[in-house]
Write an enzyme that holds these catalytic residues in place. Structure first.
Site, PDB file in Angstrom:
ATOM      1  N   ASN A   1      65.726 -26.335 -31.278  1.00 37.07           N
ATOM      2  CA  ASN A   1      64.529 -27.142 -31.025  1.00 37.07           C
ATOM      3  C   ASN A   1      64.967 -28.451 -30.359  1.00 37.07           C
ATOM      4  OD1 ASN A   1      62.168 -28.616 -31.099  1.00 37.07           O
ATOM      5  ND2 ASN A   1      62.233 -28.977 -33.311  1.00 37.07           N
TER       6      ASN A   1
ATOM      7  N   LYS B   1      63.100 -30.791 -29.173  1.00 31.33           N
ATOM      8  CA  LYS B   1      62.164 -31.914 -29.375  1.00 31.33           C
ATOM      9  C   LYS B   1      61.909 -32.613 -28.037  1.00 31.33           C
ATOM     10  CE  LYS B   1      64.435 -32.361 -33.797  1.00 31.33           C
ATOM     11  NZ  LYS B   1      64.368 -32.968 -35.086  1.00 31.33           N
TER      12      LYS B   1
ATOM     13  N   HIS C   1      55.791 -28.015 -37.199  1.00 36.40           N
ATOM     14  CA  HIS C   1      57.008 -28.813 -37.401  1.00 36.40           C
ATOM     15  C   HIS C   1      56.659 -30.103 -38.139  1.00 36.40           C
ATOM     16  CE1 HIS C   1      60.645 -31.085 -36.669  1.00 36.40           C
ATOM     17  NE2 HIS C   1      61.232 -29.933 -36.398  1.00 36.40           N
TER      18      HIS C   1
ATOM     19  N   GLU D   1      57.623 -33.030 -37.832  1.00 32.04           N
ATOM     20  CA  GLU D   1      57.388 -34.211 -36.978  1.00 32.04           C
ATOM     21  C   GLU D   1      55.958 -34.210 -36.448  1.00 32.04           C
ATOM     22  OE1 GLU D   1      60.737 -33.645 -34.387  1.00 32.04           O
ATOM     23  OE2 GLU D   1      62.100 -34.208 -36.013  1.00 32.04           O
TER      24      GLU D   1
ATOM     25  N   GLU E   1      62.126 -25.936 -43.695  1.00 31.29           N
ATOM     26  CA  GLU E   1      62.800 -27.158 -43.252  1.00 31.29           C
ATOM     27  C   GLU E   1      62.443 -28.319 -44.181  1.00 31.29           C
ATOM     28  OE1 GLU E   1      63.915 -26.987 -38.868  1.00 31.29           O
ATOM     29  OE2 GLU E   1      61.871 -27.711 -38.904  1.00 31.29           O
TER      30      GLU E   1
ATOM     31  N   GLY F   1      67.328 -34.181 -39.335  1.00 27.00           N
ATOM     32  CA  GLY F   1      67.910 -35.305 -38.595  1.00 27.00           C
ATOM     33  C   GLY F   1      68.626 -36.333 -39.445  1.00 27.00           C
TER      34      GLY F   1
ATOM     35  N   SER G   1      69.528 -30.415 -40.393  1.00 27.94           N
ATOM     36  CA  SER G   1      70.922 -30.867 -40.274  1.00 27.94           C
ATOM     37  C   SER G   1      71.942 -29.719 -40.272  1.00 27.94           C
ATOM     38  CB  SER G   1      71.247 -31.876 -41.369  1.00 27.94           C
ATOM     39  OG  SER G   1      70.446 -33.027 -41.220  1.00 27.94           O
TER      40      SER G   1
HETATM   41  C1  PEP Z   1      64.393 -29.552 -36.451  1.00 25.34           C
HETATM   42  O1  PEP Z   1      63.980 -30.421 -35.693  1.00 25.34           O
HETATM   43  O2  PEP Z   1      63.735 -28.524 -36.626  1.00 25.34           O
HETATM   44  C2  PEP Z   1      65.673 -29.763 -37.137  1.00 25.34           C
HETATM   45  C3  PEP Z   1      66.051 -28.904 -38.023  1.00 25.34           C
HETATM   46  O3  PEP Z   1      66.393 -30.881 -36.770  1.00 25.34           O
HETATM   47  P1  PEP Z   1      67.911 -31.222 -37.165  1.00 25.34           P
HETATM   48  O4  PEP Z   1      68.736 -29.972 -37.000  1.00 25.34           O
HETATM   49  O5  PEP Z   1      68.318 -32.290 -36.200  1.00 25.34           O
HETATM   50  O6  PEP Z   1      67.906 -31.688 -38.582  1.00 25.34           O
END
Ligand code: PEP
Length: 249
Positions: free
Chosen positions: A7, A9, A97, A99, A166, A172, A210
């Site tokens: 992803n 973003k 998501h 975000e 998630e 992040g 992460s």
């Molecule tokens: C994501 O944006 O779905 C995500 C898992 O981000 P990250 O791997 O940076 O934590």
């Protein structure tokens, strides 16, 4: 089949295609394992058509990051519909998501998005996850079940839906759940999905938050996981490839 989904973003310009080219080169050469996994990359809307044309004949799929919840066309400035996404040759989409939830998407809106994505025959990566406070109060499973039941209907074409767990506090941040904790959540989630939607369909369950070339060494021990949704580390071909390498090491 395992999934490694990147992803991006709000990242990427036309020249960023080189990141996917390198990942594709790795995939083609990885004869030992490349039949065992599927790579999907989600760049921003601006790059979808160009990248999906370039990768049409390749094994990597290009994925959208979101869509508007209503209609094919309409007076919704700045948004794109699932219909428009499908028409440029895209077959996958991320919905829900954290975000996007943080900027106002609730379960009602996410339900509409899933509905319109299914109507357009898109494969959906449906994101769910608890926040830090909910985790502290040990509400994780309750939150996840609610996010699922508020959105998915039993008569949906469930084969088109992949669940991505998630934890919001992990995205992040470099913080990841403890191995035992994640294993338990994944196990209980799959059990819940089976009991709610019937035993016929085995939901695919991804973990996201992460994931990098180190944390993957632990995550790969969890057999309930069918793959990973990777944010930050998917913007670098090396980091993304190292995750797959370490998964199969
Ligand atoms: C994501 O944006 O779905 C995500 C898992 O981000 P990250 O791997 O940076 O934590």
């Amino acid at each position: 089949m395992k999934y490694f989904i990147g992803n991006w973003k709000m990242f990427g310009i036309p020249a960023s295609i080189k990141i996917i080219d390198r990942i594709n080169n790795f995939l083609v050469r990885d004869k030992k394992n490349n039949k065992k996994y599927k790579i999907i990359i989600a760049p921003p809307h601006t790059l979808l058509q160009d990248f999906s044309n370039k990768f049409k004949t390749k094994k990597i799929s290009i994925c959208a990051q979101n869509c508007f919840q209503k209609g094919d066309f309409g007076a919704y400035t700045g948004f794109v519909s699932a219909f428009m996404i499908k028409k440029i040759g895209i077959n996958h989409i991320i919905i829900g998501h954290s975000e996007n939830r943080a900027s106002g998407e609730n379960d009602v809106i996410i339900k509409e998005k899933i509905f319109t994505a299914l109507k357009n025959n898109l494969n959906i990566i449906f994101c769910i996850g608890e926040n830090k406070n909910e985790k502290r109060k040990k509400l994780t499973l309750r939150v996840l079940k609610k996010q699922i039941t508020n959105v998915l209907k039993k008569n949906y074409n469930l084969k088109k839906i992949i669940i991505a767990y998630e934890p919001v506090w992990s995205i992040g941040t470099g913080k990841v759940p403890k191995l035992r904790e994640l294993q338990k959540t994944a196990f209980l989630l799959k059990k819940f999905l089976k009991s709610r939607f019937g035993g016929k369909y085995n939901f695919k369950l991804l973990y996201g938050g992460s994931v990098d070339n180190k944390s993957i060494r632990n995550f790969k021990l969890i057999k309930e996981l069918d793959g990973f949704l990777i944010g930050g580390a998917s913007k670098s071909s090396k980091k993304f490839i190292d995750i797959i390498r370490n998964f199969y090491k």
